[in-house]
Design a protein around this motif. Sequence first.
Motif, PDB file in Angstrom:
ATOM      1  N   UNK A  95       0.921  -1.131  -0.192  1.00 41.76           N
ATOM      2  CA  UNK A  95       0.067  -0.197  -0.012  1.00 41.76           C
ATOM      3  C   UNK A  95       0.831   1.204   0.068  1.00 41.76           C
ATOM      4  N   UNK A 100      -3.599   0.295  -4.910  1.00 44.48           N
ATOM      5  CA  UNK A 100      -4.972   0.393  -4.506  1.00 44.48           C
ATOM      6  C   UNK A 100      -5.531  -0.727  -3.788  1.00 44.48           C
ATOM      7  N   UNK A 101      -5.150  -1.792  -4.138  1.00 40.39           N
ATOM      8  CA  UNK A 101      -5.400  -3.020  -3.011  1.00 40.39           C
ATOM      9  C   UNK A 101      -4.430  -4.142  -3.451  1.00 40.39           C
ATOM     10  N   UNK A 102      -4.601  -5.338  -2.716  1.00 41.56           N
ATOM     11  CA  UNK A 102      -3.612  -6.188  -2.689  1.00 41.56           C
ATOM     12  C   UNK A 102      -4.341  -7.654  -2.507  1.00 41.56           C
ATOM     13  N   UNK A 115     -12.451  -7.746  -6.588  1.00 42.62           N
ATOM     14  CA  UNK A 115     -11.384  -6.725  -5.996  1.00 42.62           C
ATOM     15  C   UNK A 115     -11.260  -5.921  -7.217  1.00 42.62           C
TER      16      UNK A 115
ATOM     17  N   UNK B  43      -6.952   5.919  -1.180  1.00 45.72           N
ATOM     18  CA  UNK B  43      -6.934   5.156  -2.489  1.00 45.72           C
ATOM     19  C   UNK B  43      -7.281   3.851  -1.803  1.00 45.72           C
ATOM     20  N   UNK B  44      -7.018   3.317  -0.838  1.00 44.35           N
ATOM     21  CA  UNK B  44      -7.197   1.898  -0.730  1.00 44.35           C
ATOM     22  C   UNK B  44      -8.774   1.603  -0.047  1.00 44.35           C
ATOM     23  N   UNK B 189     -16.584  -9.762  -0.651  1.00 46.48           N
ATOM     24  CA  UNK B 189     -16.836 -10.579  -1.643  1.00 46.48           C
ATOM     25  C   UNK B 189     -17.938 -11.376  -1.456  1.00 46.48           C
TER      26      UNK B 189
END
Lengths: 228, 228
Positions: A95, A100-102, A115, B43-44, B189
């Motif tokens: 991050x 933006x994501x992982x 995601x 952003x995350x 999800x």
Amino acid sequence: MTASILIVEDEPAIQELLAFNVNQCGFKAIQALDVMSATRLINHALPDMVLLDWMLPDTTGVEFARRLRADQRTRNIPIIMLTARTEERDKVMGLESGADDYITKPFSPRELMARIRAVLRRRMPEMSEETVSAGGVELSPTTHRVSAKGVKLDLGPTEFRILHFFMTHPERVYSRTQLLDQVWGDHVFVEERTVDVHIRRLRQALEPSGLDILVQTVRGSGYRFSPG
Amino acid sequence: MTASILIVEDEPAIQELLAFNVNQCGFKAIQALDVMSATRLINHALPDMVLLDWMLPDTTGVEFARRLRADQRTRNIPIIMLTARTEERDKVMGLESGADDYITKPFSPRELMARIRAVLRRRMPEMSEETVSAGGVELSPTTHRVSAKGVKLDLGPTEFRILHFFMTHPERVYSRTQLLDQVWGDHVFVEERTVDVHIRRLRQALEPSGLDILVQTVRGSGYRFSPG
DNA sequence: TCGCCGCTGTCATGTTACTGTCATAATTCT
DNA sequence: AGAATTATGACAGTAACATGACAGCGGCGA
């Protein structure tokens, strides 16, 4: 209008797996096995998103992400990191580097897609949501309600979209083909005469309030919404 | 769902003080010492509110606020400005940085919390703890009780949150995706169709009082709560 | 520790409403 | 009148939604 997704992953098996899933979901997968070819591809055409492996042979994924963030041209491309480990440290570093994501391997295709969609959703602007009013008709996209002369009326999805388009583009004549492009979407194969039928249904819904006259036929050209 | 509050403040002591108070009041504090890391955090995952110091080392708080307001994605996040002196008030107001409120240091924890709650109530109704009432349904977040036409009814946690969200955002149509984001949380999800099932359960609970008609299906778009 | 119980998410199946197409009638133009 | 264009009603296929069933999970008390 489908989003293109650059996949940077050195392991061919995982690369293919990712590409398959991405394509499966209606995106366009662009594949790169290392950072160098990824850079070339990016110079050629900007993707809408980057799926980036944490461990890569030449440069590490984090380093590559940092470079993307440093360049003005690529700064705003969303990045999703793929990491094998679950340690918090890596997540933080991911991050920090501007991802933006992982997502940690192994992952389910469903989770990956969720995601991707979530990140794209965060980046994509919403469409117009203003309430439109013209000629006695009021249409509110947010509440999905339509009223003619104050009386609520009930439209099917397609009629709703046609009316919305018409009200935001009044007075101008649109051919059936143009309406198909604008209301149905570009690459849809539908008989031109189908437009007639939906115009009919729209008029039918407007009829009780006498406002069906707003939807006018222009012989030889198409249809027009004319609030007068 | 507890509201998350991003605290952007370079002075570690004040940062901690703020975080402590925020957590104490049942919110989730997210900490950033400068604008750069604040940007990354945003952003995350979007916070529900930003507490923003007026003076910051890299970019000023005002500039950061302006950027938040410029971006479609962050436009609606409430901002509370922290300023050192009373005379700054005019500047803050005059510059129209887009802050929802401001508070001058030194401040009492009580005052801070009061302002946070006030802003949340104004901007994010479902985050506030107030009893909501609409269309014959009454919902009290604090006691976790719901009654329809005076009759107490029994909801599962998820149905409760859906109803709470709906009641604080009436009339507007929400897609399944939006509901998942709002009620379940940003990156969870879950199959989209799952929303249907919970809507079903909510309706079932409302059915005995005949108020299930308040939860309406908008075919092709999503669901809507309409108290009439 | 174990079993109970309520809640959740997913799936399979039933139901509904919309869609696109056609055939035919009604226009309008030449 | 004849040709071209549009209006309209009917209909079957289908996409979107509703519903019921079920297994897994986690909390809780025995």
